[in-house]
Design an enzyme around this catalytic site. Sequence first.
Site, short mmCIF file in Angstrom:
data_model
loop_
_atom_site.label_atom_id
_atom_site.label_comp_id
_atom_site.label_asym_id
_atom_site.label_seq_id
_atom_site.Cartn_x
_atom_site.Cartn_y
_atom_site.Cartn_z
N LYS A 89 0.85 -1.24 -0.09
CA LYS A 89 -0.01 0.03 -0.02
C LYS A 89 0.85 1.21 0.04
O LYS A 89 1.32 1.71 1.08
CB LYS A 89 -0.98 0.04 1.34
CG LYS A 89 -1.86 1.27 1.11
CD LYS A 89 -2.53 1.62 2.52
CE LYS A 89 -1.54 2.46 3.31
NZ LYS A 89 -1.06 3.68 2.48
N CYS A 137 14.00 10.35 6.43
CA CYS A 137 14.19 10.04 7.95
C CYS A 137 15.61 10.16 8.34
O CYS A 137 15.88 10.30 9.79
CB CYS A 137 14.04 8.32 8.09
SG CYS A 137 12.15 8.10 7.22
N GLU A 148 10.93 15.98 14.21
CA GLU A 148 11.39 15.81 13.17
C GLU A 148 10.84 16.74 12.14
O GLU A 148 9.66 16.95 12.00
CB GLU A 148 11.04 14.37 12.21
CG GLU A 148 11.97 13.42 11.49
CD GLU A 148 11.50 12.21 10.97
OE1 GLU A 148 10.26 11.82 11.50
OE2 GLU A 148 12.09 11.54 10.36
#
Length: 484
Positions: free
Chosen positions: A180, A290, A384
């Site tokens: 997905k 990331c 983040e």
Amino acid sequence: MTTTQPLTDQQFLQRLAEQAGKDGTKTFAVTSPATGQTVVDVADCNADHARDAVERSVKAFDNWRKVNPYERSRLLLAWYDAIMAHQDAIGKIISAEMGKPVSEARGEVAYAAAFVQFYGEEAKRIRGETFSSQFSHKRLYAERMPVGPVYAITPWNFPAAMITRKVAPALAAGCTAIVKPAAQSPLTAVFLAYLWEQVGGPADALSVLTTRDARGVSEVMFDDVRIRKLTFTGSTSVGRSLYAQAAKTLKKVSLELGGHAPFLIFDDADLDLAVNEVIACKFRNAGQTCVCTNRVYVQKGIADAFTQKLVERVAELKVGDPANDATEIGPLVDAAGLEKVQSHVKDAVNKGAQLHIGGNANELYYEPTVLTDVRAGMQILEEETFGPVAPIILFDTEEEAIHQANDTPYGLAAYMYTNDLRRMHRVSEALEYGIVGVNDGGPSAAQAPFGGIKDSGLGREGGHWGLDEFLEVKYVSVGLREPA
Ligand code: SIN
């Protein structure tokens, strides 16, 4: 491969446009962050599609697990060739759907293909072990078997590499996979699955569910005991919730979650090289990575010189249309992404940070930004940012730098720049992270373990570690007693 000529990006989009909605499935528009225009419409799969995909994946698993590893290897290597033959077309699709500069996007395709090649080779090297028994009439061994059908949820920031990093080891191990992809960038996933089929890969061994109903589709997977593994890349908060849901049917889980990477620059570092690595690490994919650094710690003696050089290099970065080969920084993926970057910079400046360059947005484009006087208590040091902002923090001693670097719930990647070999070992051992780049702002590689500790996740992708995540151990004990 059955296609003689590789498809262009436009031919691929044409195919999608012709298919969209043909079987009555609803569709949604994938839009370009650079133009706001629709790139193409794709199927908006629902829970029924998910149930159907599970049935097909489970059935396909029964065959695929028995396919000889040499044949699995051959198919994966053919897939690798097909992906590389379409490097330009896939790069343009990545760029169109999520705004990555096209030259960088081509680089992502090569990176993505490297996982397929690596696991194509590894498929032949899945080994078991024999070991001795305390009983002389017994023979003991352990073999490896595929975990079963896998559900992979992939992020928008690396629409090709985050798929192949999961799917290639899954297929090599003998698992089937349902992917997905993120709703912002689902086209690359469809392209990769198309190429898999083109080279003769069984269609149901790799299915892609494009959808805006992530919850509805995922619920089907979490409720079905036959889906034996969840592999996810995304935020820590979503990962935590998926972990809990996967527990219902006790799935094996790999989670590659958020990071807040420190980059420590010691006063013995070569400044030009350090600046180059910080630029590569921080501004790759406009900071939407990331593992990109979120905190640049600079030792006080070199702080002014480093900041000046960094600001000069940042000023040279070419921001613009991601479709242009020369562009280095494209738009952010969407308005929510932009809002977060803006709020982090605003919060830092309101609390006393100095803005040296950048700080402005134009539509979804955010200028590459450098902040100094960044201190504890500012949002940018805790969450983040996922944008092109480099916050600089000063430190005096190695101990202080290590303490600050580790003072976070995250533990994905950390970096340092130093010319001192002893310091390199001391600091690298003290950093509580899954990945440490020493004088290297881009350590990711198909053959290397990628993953974090603490709130940054569970498990590893890449290298033989990534293959282990899709294998179970079966112990076999054979009794050789003769009948009396
Ligand atoms: C990521 O942002 O999760 C991927 C970065 C990489 O593979 O280097």
